[in-house]
Design a protein around this motif. Structure first.
Motif, PDB file in Angstrom:
ATOM      1  N   SER A 107      -0.536  -2.386 -10.972  1.00  0.00           N
ATOM      2  CA  SER A 107       0.680  -2.420 -10.932  1.00  0.00           C
ATOM      3  C   SER A 107       1.489  -1.986  -9.572  1.00  0.00           C
ATOM      4  CB  SER A 107       1.155  -1.519 -11.891  1.00  0.00           C
ATOM      5  OG  SER A 107       2.529  -0.820 -11.884  1.00  0.00           O
ATOM      6  N   LEU A 108       2.643  -2.581  -9.344  1.00  0.00           N
ATOM      7  CA  LEU A 108       3.509  -2.487  -8.264  1.00  0.00           C
ATOM      8  C   LEU A 108       3.902  -0.828  -8.014  1.00  0.00           C
ATOM      9  CD1 LEU A 108       6.002  -5.541  -7.832  1.00  0.00           C
ATOM     10  CD2 LEU A 108       3.914  -4.646  -6.590  1.00  0.00           C
ATOM     11  N   ASP A 109       3.799   0.037  -8.892  1.00  0.00           N
ATOM     12  CA  ASP A 109       3.972   1.253  -9.103  1.00  0.00           C
ATOM     13  C   ASP A 109       2.724   2.016  -8.443  1.00  0.00           C
ATOM     14  OD1 ASP A 109       6.206   0.981 -10.314  1.00  0.00           O
ATOM     15  OD2 ASP A 109       5.388   1.535 -12.362  1.00  0.00           O
ATOM     16  N   ASP A 110       1.653   1.446  -8.280  1.00  0.00           N
ATOM     17  CA  ASP A 110       0.530   1.882  -7.621  1.00  0.00           C
ATOM     18  C   ASP A 110       0.645   1.506  -6.040  1.00  0.00           C
ATOM     19  OD1 ASP A 110      -1.993   2.999  -6.629  1.00  0.00           O
ATOM     20  OD2 ASP A 110      -3.172   1.806  -8.172  1.00  0.00           O
ATOM     21  N   VAL A 111       1.563   2.286  -5.441  1.00  0.00           N
ATOM     22  CA  VAL A 111       2.073   1.585  -4.252  1.00  0.00           C
ATOM     23  C   VAL A 111       0.621   1.723  -3.071  1.00  0.00           C
ATOM     24  CG1 VAL A 111       3.554   2.286  -2.235  1.00  0.00           C
ATOM     25  CG2 VAL A 111       4.222   2.237  -4.420  1.00  0.00           C
ATOM     26  N   GLY A 112      -0.018   2.797  -3.097  1.00  0.00           N
ATOM     27  CA  GLY A 112      -1.177   3.144  -2.261  1.00  0.00           C
ATOM     28  C   GLY A 112      -2.004   2.053  -2.399  1.00  0.00           C
ATOM     29  N   ALA A 113      -2.594   1.491  -3.707  1.00  0.00           N
ATOM     30  CA  ALA A 113      -3.598   0.655  -3.654  1.00  0.00           C
ATOM     31  C   ALA A 113      -3.039  -0.886  -3.317  1.00  0.00           C
ATOM     32  CB  ALA A 113      -3.788   0.420  -5.124  1.00  0.00           C
ATOM     33  N   ASN A 114      -1.678  -1.189  -3.616  1.00  0.00           N
ATOM     34  CA  ASN A 114      -1.300  -2.407  -3.303  1.00  0.00           C
ATOM     35  C   ASN A 114      -0.949  -2.599  -1.679  1.00  0.00           C
ATOM     36  OD1 ASN A 114      -1.004  -4.012  -5.616  1.00  0.00           O
ATOM     37  ND2 ASN A 114       0.270  -2.236  -6.428  1.00  0.00           N
ATOM     38  N   ARG A 144      11.530  -3.409  -2.741  1.00  0.00           N
ATOM     39  CA  ARG A 144      11.864  -3.924  -1.623  1.00  0.00           C
ATOM     40  C   ARG A 144      11.893  -2.821  -0.702  1.00  0.00           C
ATOM     41  NH1 ARG A 144      17.098  -7.845  -1.673  1.00  0.00           N
ATOM     42  NH2 ARG A 144      15.980  -9.772  -2.853  1.00  0.00           N
ATOM     43  N   LYS A 145      12.362  -1.567  -0.761  1.00  0.00           N
ATOM     44  CA  LYS A 145      12.488  -0.473  -0.119  1.00  0.00           C
ATOM     45  C   LYS A 145      10.788  -0.059   0.029  1.00  0.00           C
ATOM     46  CE  LYS A 145      17.070   0.787  -0.620  1.00  0.00           C
ATOM     47  NZ  LYS A 145      18.001   1.647  -1.308  1.00  0.00           N
ATOM     48  N   GLU A 146      10.043   0.041  -1.099  1.00  0.00           N
ATOM     49  CA  GLU A 146       8.683   0.757  -0.923  1.00  0.00           C
ATOM     50  C   GLU A 146       7.546  -0.256  -0.201  1.00  0.00           C
ATOM     51  OE1 GLU A 146       6.445   3.611  -0.986  1.00  0.00           O
ATOM     52  OE2 GLU A 146       8.068   3.902  -2.376  1.00  0.00           O
ATOM     53  N   TYR A 147       7.910  -1.287  -0.297  1.00  0.00           N
ATOM     54  CA  TYR A 147       7.058  -2.565   0.069  1.00  0.00           C
ATOM     55  C   TYR A 147       7.727  -3.052   1.591  1.00  0.00           C
ATOM     56  CZ  TYR A 147       4.036  -1.927  -3.647  1.00  0.00           C
ATOM     57  OH  TYR A 147       2.987  -1.442  -4.729  1.00  0.00           O
ATOM     58  N   LEU A 148       8.632  -2.384   1.959  1.00  0.00           N
ATOM     59  CA  LEU A 148       9.265  -3.242   3.495  1.00  0.00           C
ATOM     60  C   LEU A 148       8.096  -3.072   4.446  1.00  0.00           C
ATOM     61  CD1 LEU A 148      11.849  -4.051   4.657  1.00  0.00           C
ATOM     62  CD2 LEU A 148      12.439  -1.483   5.426  1.00  0.00           C
ATOM     63  N   GLY A 149       8.356  -4.246   5.114  1.00  0.00           N
ATOM     64  CA  GLY A 149       7.213  -4.460   6.074  1.00  0.00           C
ATOM     65  C   GLY A 149       5.816  -4.810   5.746  1.00  0.00           C
ATOM     66  N   ILE A 150       5.278  -4.702   4.476  1.00  0.00           N
ATOM     67  CA  ILE A 150       4.148  -4.815   3.791  1.00  0.00           C
ATOM     68  C   ILE A 150       4.128  -6.223   3.283  1.00  0.00           C
ATOM     69  CG2 ILE A 150       2.378  -4.294   1.998  1.00  0.00           C
ATOM     70  CD1 ILE A 150       2.668  -2.355   4.435  1.00  0.00           C
ATOM     71  N   ILE A 151       5.042  -6.477   2.257  1.00  0.00           N
ATOM     72  CA  ILE A 151       5.161  -7.995   1.634  1.00  0.00           C
ATOM     73  C   ILE A 151       5.952  -8.800   2.904  1.00  0.00           C
ATOM     74  CG2 ILE A 151       6.784  -9.410   0.196  1.00  0.00           C
ATOM     75  CD1 ILE A 151       6.967  -6.733  -1.808  1.00  0.00           C
ATOM     76  N   ARG A 152       5.062  -9.824   2.966  1.00  0.00           N
ATOM     77  CA  ARG A 152       5.640 -10.831   3.933  1.00  0.00           C
ATOM     78  C   ARG A 152       6.239 -12.219   3.484  1.00  0.00           C
ATOM     79  NH1 ARG A 152       0.194 -11.446   7.459  1.00  0.00           N
ATOM     80  NH2 ARG A 152       1.898 -11.957   9.186  1.00  0.00           N
ATOM     81  N   ASN A 153       7.564 -12.189   3.771  1.00  0.00           N
ATOM     82  CA  ASN A 153       8.122 -13.407   3.065  1.00  0.00           C
ATOM     83  C   ASN A 153       9.138 -14.173   4.043  1.00  0.00           C
ATOM     84  OD1 ASN A 153      10.144 -11.820   3.097  1.00  0.00           O
ATOM     85  ND2 ASN A 153      10.810 -11.728   1.108  1.00  0.00           N
TER      86      ASN A 153
END
Length: 181
Positions: free
Chosen positions: A97-104, A172-181
């Motif tokens: 789940s996207l709520d599992d920030v560390g694993a993702n 978007r804020k939690e994954y800023l710089g990690i999601i590559r689009n």
């Protein structure tokens, strides 16, 4: 979750992103439903191969346009996926789940070694998958005609495709710089 939503979203998002896939690899212990969805793409040269996690190492290099995986994965698995994908290939995988920030974040950081684009997308019932692409962007390079000309679909269409990539600001804020689009 309705199975048809999951299978349609796992298959048709990468299959309708840019060029027509000729070789599709499904990594799953139960690939029948996903294979049936891929078969709805009727191009003449389409080859679908299903395999388990242990069988990937026996496959040749750079032969697949799309790889769809339902299997747990690690760095070694992604290295194998990179090896079997063509230089413009796409990879779709299930994930936490996207709520599992560390694993993702860990997963996306590993994928960043191999892919230019890494984006989560909704696959129904609050679940998400990850699309990783070496070349094509899933919302900019969607083939609208292919997406709407497929027969027998119950959920997926050319409007659902880009909408599936919409994420709330907290993601978007939690994954800023990690999601590559």
């Amino acid at each position: 979750m309705r199975d048809f939503i999951y299978t349609e979203m796992m298959v048709h998002v990468p299959m309708c992103t840019s060029k027509e896939a000729e070789n599709v690899l499904i990594v799953s212990d139960n690939a029948e439903l996903l294979s049936a969805e891929v078969a709805k793409h009727t191009q003449a040269n389409l080859k679908i191969i299903g395999c388990s996690l242990n069988e990937i190492s026996a496959l040749g290099d750079a032969g697949f346009d799309v790889v769809i995986s339902e299997m747990p994965s690690d760095r070694a698995f992604f290295s194998q996926i990179n090896r079997v994908l063509k230089s413009d290939g796409q990879f779709v995988t299930t994930h936490s789940s996207l709520d599992d920030v560390g694993a993702n974040k860990n997963l996306m950081t590993i994928l960043a070694n191999y892919f230019k684009i890494i984006m989560p997308y909704n696959i129904g019932n609050g679940a998400t998958a990850l699309l990783a692409s070496k070349e094509y962007h899933p919302t900019a390079d969607i083939n609208l005609q292919r997406a709407d000309m497929l027969d027998g679909l119950r959920y997926y269409n050319c409007d659902v495709h880009p909408a599936a990539f919409a994420m709330g600001n907290y993601i978007r804020k939690e994954y800023l710089g990690i999601i590559r689009n």
